[in-house]
Scaffold this active site. Sequence first.
Site, PDB file in Angstrom:
ATOM      1  N   ARG A 135     -20.311  45.138 -16.252  1.00  0.00           N
ATOM      2  CA  ARG A 135     -19.946  45.600 -17.578  1.00  0.00           C
ATOM      3  C   ARG A 135     -19.666  47.096 -17.602  1.00  0.00           C
ATOM      4  O   ARG A 135     -19.310  47.643 -18.622  1.00  0.00           O
ATOM      5  CB  ARG A 135     -21.162  45.303 -18.446  1.00  0.00           C
ATOM      6  CG  ARG A 135     -21.009  45.242 -19.903  1.00  0.00           C
ATOM      7  CD  ARG A 135     -20.278  44.025 -20.337  1.00  0.00           C
ATOM      8  NE  ARG A 135     -20.530  43.769 -21.722  1.00  0.00           N
ATOM      9  CZ  ARG A 135     -20.777  42.574 -22.224  1.00  0.00           C
ATOM     10  NH1 ARG A 135     -20.804  41.525 -21.445  1.00  0.00           N
ATOM     11  NH2 ARG A 135     -20.968  42.433 -23.503  1.00  0.00           N
ATOM     12  N   ARG A 140     -19.473  47.188 -30.734  1.00  0.00           N
ATOM     13  CA  ARG A 140     -19.299  46.523 -29.427  1.00  0.00           C
ATOM     14  C   ARG A 140     -17.913  46.802 -28.857  1.00  0.00           C
ATOM     15  O   ARG A 140     -17.752  46.970 -27.651  1.00  0.00           O
ATOM     16  CB  ARG A 140     -19.529  45.010 -29.568  1.00  0.00           C
ATOM     17  CG  ARG A 140     -21.005  44.659 -29.750  1.00  0.00           C
ATOM     18  CD  ARG A 140     -21.194  43.272 -30.323  1.00  0.00           C
ATOM     19  NE  ARG A 140     -20.597  42.235 -29.523  1.00  0.00           N
ATOM     20  CZ  ARG A 140     -20.220  41.053 -30.003  1.00  0.00           C
ATOM     21  NH1 ARG A 140     -20.381  40.773 -31.281  1.00  0.00           N
ATOM     22  NH2 ARG A 140     -19.690  40.163 -29.200  1.00  0.00           N
TER      23      ARG A 140
HETATM   24  P1  AP5 Z   1     -21.837  38.897 -24.540  1.00  0.00           P
HETATM   25  O1  AP5 Z   1     -22.520  37.694 -25.021  1.00  0.00           O
HETATM   26  O2  AP5 Z   1     -21.261  38.928 -23.186  1.00  0.00           O
HETATM   27  O3  AP5 Z   1     -20.756  39.289 -25.624  1.00  0.00           O
HETATM   28  P2  AP5 Z   1     -19.301  39.927 -25.518  1.00  0.00           P
HETATM   29  O4  AP5 Z   1     -18.813  40.442 -24.231  1.00  0.00           O
HETATM   30  O5  AP5 Z   1     -19.327  40.897 -26.626  1.00  0.00           O
HETATM   31  O6  AP5 Z   1     -18.355  38.748 -25.674  1.00  0.00           O
HETATM   32  P3  AP5 Z   1     -18.495  37.583 -26.665  1.00  0.00           P
HETATM   33  O7  AP5 Z   1     -19.432  36.569 -26.131  1.00  0.00           O
HETATM   34  O8  AP5 Z   1     -18.760  38.106 -28.047  1.00  0.00           O
HETATM   35  O9  AP5 Z   1     -16.984  37.045 -26.682  1.00  0.00           O
HETATM   36  P4  AP5 Z   1     -16.247  36.041 -25.704  1.00  0.00           P
HETATM   37  O10 AP5 Z   1     -15.151  36.770 -25.023  1.00  0.00           O
HETATM   38  O11 AP5 Z   1     -17.200  35.269 -24.869  1.00  0.00           O
HETATM   39  O12 AP5 Z   1     -15.559  35.108 -26.806  1.00  0.00           O
HETATM   40  P5  AP5 Z   1     -15.837  33.577 -27.187  1.00  0.00           P
HETATM   41  O13 AP5 Z   1     -15.324  32.679 -26.117  1.00  0.00           O
HETATM   42  O14 AP5 Z   1     -17.214  33.384 -27.674  1.00  0.00           O
HETATM   43  O15 AP5 Z   1     -22.838  40.158 -24.645  1.00  0.00           O
HETATM   44  C1  AP5 Z   1     -23.615  40.368 -25.794  1.00  0.00           C
HETATM   45  C2  AP5 Z   1     -24.501  41.592 -25.599  1.00  0.00           C
HETATM   46  O16 AP5 Z   1     -25.389  41.385 -24.481  1.00  0.00           O
HETATM   47  C3  AP5 Z   1     -23.777  42.898 -25.264  1.00  0.00           C
HETATM   48  O17 AP5 Z   1     -23.305  43.536 -26.424  1.00  0.00           O
HETATM   49  C4  AP5 Z   1     -24.885  43.683 -24.538  1.00  0.00           C
HETATM   50  O18 AP5 Z   1     -25.798  44.251 -25.445  1.00  0.00           O
HETATM   51  C5  AP5 Z   1     -25.599  42.588 -23.758  1.00  0.00           C
HETATM   52  N1  AP5 Z   1     -25.043  42.424 -22.403  1.00  0.00           N
HETATM   53  C6  AP5 Z   1     -24.396  41.313 -21.914  1.00  0.00           C
HETATM   54  N2  AP5 Z   1     -24.033  41.510 -20.638  1.00  0.00           N
HETATM   55  C7  AP5 Z   1     -24.446  42.761 -20.307  1.00  0.00           C
HETATM   56  C8  AP5 Z   1     -24.342  43.542 -19.135  1.00  0.00           C
HETATM   57  N3  AP5 Z   1     -23.737  43.087 -18.011  1.00  0.00           N
HETATM   58  N4  AP5 Z   1     -24.861  44.806 -19.150  1.00  0.00           N
HETATM   59  C9  AP5 Z   1     -25.471  45.291 -20.234  1.00  0.00           C
HETATM   60  N5  AP5 Z   1     -25.604  44.602 -21.396  1.00  0.00           N
HETATM   61  C10 AP5 Z   1     -25.094  43.340 -21.423  1.00  0.00           C
HETATM   62  O19 AP5 Z   1     -14.793  33.439 -28.417  1.00  0.00           O
HETATM   63  C11 AP5 Z   1     -14.956  34.198 -29.584  1.00  0.00           C
HETATM   64  C12 AP5 Z   1     -14.521  33.387 -30.790  1.00  0.00           C
HETATM   65  O20 AP5 Z   1     -13.107  33.159 -30.729  1.00  0.00           O
HETATM   66  C13 AP5 Z   1     -15.152  31.985 -30.859  1.00  0.00           C
HETATM   67  O21 AP5 Z   1     -15.386  31.653 -32.211  1.00  0.00           O
HETATM   68  C14 AP5 Z   1     -14.086  31.061 -30.243  1.00  0.00           C
HETATM   69  O22 AP5 Z   1     -14.167  29.747 -30.764  1.00  0.00           O
HETATM   70  C15 AP5 Z   1     -12.814  31.760 -30.650  1.00  0.00           C
HETATM   71  N6  AP5 Z   1     -11.734  31.635 -29.680  1.00  0.00           N
HETATM   72  C16 AP5 Z   1     -11.858  31.655 -28.313  1.00  0.00           C
HETATM   73  N7  AP5 Z   1     -10.647  31.524 -27.738  1.00  0.00           N
HETATM   74  C17 AP5 Z   1      -9.747  31.443 -28.753  1.00  0.00           C
HETATM   75  C18 AP5 Z   1      -8.321  31.318 -28.794  1.00  0.00           C
HETATM   76  N8  AP5 Z   1      -7.585  31.272 -27.663  1.00  0.00           N
HETATM   77  N9  AP5 Z   1      -7.717  31.277 -30.013  1.00  0.00           N
HETATM   78  C19 AP5 Z   1      -8.445  31.354 -31.158  1.00  0.00           C
HETATM   79  N10 AP5 Z   1      -9.796  31.461 -31.185  1.00  0.00           N
HETATM   80  C20 AP5 Z   1     -10.445  31.518 -29.987  1.00  0.00           C
END
Ligand code: AP5
Length: 229
Positions: free
Chosen positions: A91, A175
């Site tokens: 990250r 974020r």
């Molecule tokens: P993490 O859970 O990894 O969150 P993120 O990177 O902010 O990513 P998200 O999970 O929010 O989004 P995503 O890309 O997975 O999207 P999703 O598929 O769900 O991390 C959370 C926290 O943990 C961080 O802020 C940090 O504090 C900590 N952390 C984690 N890893 C860390 C590390 N390595 N180091 C330090 N801290 C760490 O999709 C999103 C939405 O869009 C869903 O509703 C989905 O249904 C929809 N969607 C998906 N694809 C499409 C599409 N093609 N079209 C329309 N809608 C779509």
Amino acid sequence: MHTYVVLLGLPGAGKGTQARRLVDSFGLYWISTGDILRRIALEEHDLAQRVKSIMESGRLVDDETVYEVVQHYLESEESRYPGVILDGFPRNLRQGEMLENYLETIHHEKGLHAVYFDMEPERVVRRLTARRVCPGCQRVYNQESHPSSMGDLCEACGEPLIQRADDAEAVVRKRIQTYLEETRPLVDYYERLAKLVKVPADDTETVVYKRLAALVERWLHSDSETLRL
Ligand code: AP5
Ligand code: MG
């Protein structure tokens, strides 16, 4: 040689959604540091409280804690799978180095491929505020693009769906800022190493999946060929 696929991209770009589909299709081992840290945050000890408050502020948990968790998951399970999806790790550049070092010491050879989910920051705010997740099986839904056929309940296990604490709009914006400052440099880093593929992430889930599946299929094949040579 194992194949390691690092998913990079803005919060809400679709990393978790696509990871689940790739795992179902290719039998890969999926490490989502966000999901693991959210589980830790539910526990009752000092570290859990610290992790919880960092996550709810939109910042990153410290590198050592995250690396310890990732290393534990890699060492305990990865040999049973043809490849690993790293969703949320590394990250920042330091975590990128930690991963390189791990791969060098354990495997000598590397089959690391990074995928960048290319999307504009403004587009993900709406996606994230409409996201709903299942606290039981971690399935992800979206009130606009992918609602559950059972309304407010999970289609797979029937649990009531919830909104992630860090999906409030103010935290989403923080974020995004954290991503741009800390994670975006990794995209350039992997590009310089010629390990990066950019995938447009603003299409439908199925269109994005088809692009990714073609890449993963190729990597699994070419990395296992390397082992045989
Ligand atoms: P993490 O859970 O990894 O969150 P993120 O990177 O902010 O990513 P998200 O999970 O929010 O989004 P995503 O890309 O997975 O999207 P999703 O598929 O769900 O991390 C959370 C926290 O943990 C961080 O802020 C940090 O504090 C900590 N952390 C984690 N890893 C860390 C590390 N390595 N180091 C330090 N801290 C760490 O999709 C999103 C939405 O869009 C869903 O509703 C989905 O249904 C929809 N969607 C998906 N694809 C499409 C599409 N093609 N079209 C329309 N809608 C779509
Ligand atoms: Mg995710």
